[in-house]
Design an enzyme around this catalytic site. Structure first.
Site, mmCIF file in Angstrom:
data_model
loop_
_atom_site.group_PDB
_atom_site.id
_atom_site.type_symbol
_atom_site.label_atom_id
_atom_site.label_comp_id
_atom_site.label_asym_id
_atom_site.label_seq_id
_atom_site.Cartn_x
_atom_site.Cartn_y
_atom_site.Cartn_z
ATOM 1 N N ASP A 52 0.818 -1.210 0.000
ATOM 2 C CA ASP A 52 0.000 0.000 0.000
ATOM 3 C C ASP A 52 0.853 1.260 0.000
ATOM 4 O O ASP A 52 2.048 1.242 0.294
ATOM 5 C CB ASP A 52 -0.959 0.014 1.195
ATOM 6 C CG ASP A 52 -0.234 0.021 2.535
ATOM 7 O OD1 ASP A 52 0.777 -0.706 2.666
ATOM 8 O OD2 ASP A 52 -0.667 0.744 3.458
ATOM 9 N N GLU A 88 -0.152 -1.038 5.695
ATOM 10 C CA GLU A 88 0.923 -0.640 6.598
ATOM 11 C C GLU A 88 0.855 0.839 6.932
ATOM 12 O O GLU A 88 1.308 1.258 7.997
ATOM 13 C CB GLU A 88 2.280 -0.968 5.958
ATOM 14 C CG GLU A 88 3.480 -0.817 6.885
ATOM 15 C CD GLU A 88 4.084 0.585 6.902
ATOM 16 O OE1 GLU A 88 4.901 0.871 7.793
ATOM 17 O OE2 GLU A 88 3.740 1.396 6.021
#
Length: 368
Positions: free
Chosen positions: A81, A135
């Site tokens: 991400d 994350e």
């Protein structure tokens, strides 16, 4: 043709591309936290085409493993991400620099992982490649954390490398972090008759004085220097311009060396503020660098022989909690993470890949 943010950029991932070109392809597939499925699908598909890997998926997290019976197992981990796009897609290359959302943090590291997964069918150590989601958001959504809770056996290893941006230098372990609120109370009164009250903001002076006088430790672990810090990061108090306040709250952040446990860090902060009520609001343990382990020594030698302490918290702490020593090592520049002008050096991507390849194909240091 380049893609627009929010659209699927790729039909498949071509793992024969060089690291820089593969990074560009990954960047051009948007994957803001919570919206990683399309990129996860592409990563899973590409890895399942490699016959030397066993591939598992849990949500938008993919784990691929070699099963060669080697004496050691190493994890290479990276998150898929990015932070929200800031008018910095599609990617663009200018000389040695690749610009775009996620170039440094951390699709360049993911590209290196994928290149190694595709081109090392018989490494000198068994490998586990971990690609995870979320994350960049709150810890409860972190894909690596959810993997560790649901499938800890997938993450068993002797050593782990988190491909976080580190400027192509080993950054060992990470600091722990603790946030507390120190709450001061007083008696509310009219400001014109202040002698009838007790000013809570004034009571905060002693708390701030202790912080100003505090002498943080510098700790040497595995040859790396970790600097601690205890700092006020927020202060709130006051009712109105004509009222003596009856409450003031000072928020303090303690960044501590990984030789302390969270319990020890909390006890230390409570000792510093003895006599004041202390409320813990957030806590995350640090991670030891583990550079004394054979795999870590060989890794450090293969990556230039230099290391520095990681200032900040990263997911190496999750591996540490599982008993797996871990370091941060990736081609991105940590100072460029999350910026509108985020970019990464193409030569750093190639350097990281080659150094990891050398480590994973050279002689293995004996455990004796």
């Amino acid at each position: 043709m380049t893609s627009q943010p929010g659209t699927s950029a790729l039909a498949r991932l071509d793992l024969t591309l060089d690291g820089g070109a593969l990074t560009a392809r990954l960047v051009d597939q948007p994957s803001v936290s919570g919206d990683e499925q399309e990129l996860t699908d592409l990563v899973e598909q590409a890895l399942r085409e490699l016959p030397h890997l066993t591939v598992e998926r849990f949500g938008n997290n993919v784990v691929a493993r070699t099963e060669l019976g080697r004496a050691e197992r190493v994890v290479l981990a990276g998150h898929l991400d990015t932070v929200p796009i800031a008018d910095n897609l599609p990617s663009r290359a200018e000389g040695d620099l690749l610009w775009g959302c996620g170039t440094s943090d951390m699709k360049s590291g993911v590209a290196v992982q994928l290149r190694l997964a595709a081109t090392l069918p018989a490494p000198n150590r068994d490998l586990t490649f971990v690609f995870y989601d979320c994350e960049e958001v709150e810890a409860s959504r972190n894909g690596l954390g959810r993997l560790a809770a649901a499938h800890p056996e997938w993450l068993k290893a002797d050593f782990a490398v988190l491909m976080e941006p580190s400027g192509a230098m080993v950054e060992g372990g990470c600091q722990g972090t603790l946030r507390v609120k120190v709450r001061l109370t007083g008696v509310r009164a009219h400001a014109a008759r202040s002698w009838l009250g007790d000013n809570a903001i004034h009571r905060a002076a002693e708390v701030l004085g202790r912080l100003a006088a505090y002498q943080p430790r510098t700790v040497l672990i595995d040859g790396l220097e970790y600097r601690e810090g205890l700092n006020a990061v927020d202060i709130r108090g006051g009712v109105a311009g004509n009222v003596i306040p009856d409450e003031c709250v000072v928020t303090v952040n303690f960044r501590y060396a990984p030789d302390r446990s969270p319990e020890q860090a909390e006890a230390h902060v409570r000792e510093v503020f003895a006599g004041f009520p202390v409320e813990v609001t957030d806590s995350a343990p640090g991670a030891l660098p583990g550079l004394d382990r054979p795999a870590a020594r060989a890794f450090l030698a293969a990556t230039g022989g230099q290391a520095r302490a990681k200032f900040g918290w990263t997911d190496v702490a999750r591996f540490s909690a599982l008993g797996v020593p871990a370091v941060n090592y990736g081609p991105g520049d940590p100072n460029l993470a999350h910026k509108r002008d985020e970019h990464c050096s193409l030569s750093a991507i190639a350097e990281c890949e080659q150094r990891l390849r050398d480590w994973l194909t050279g002689p293995v240091e004996s455990n004796e």
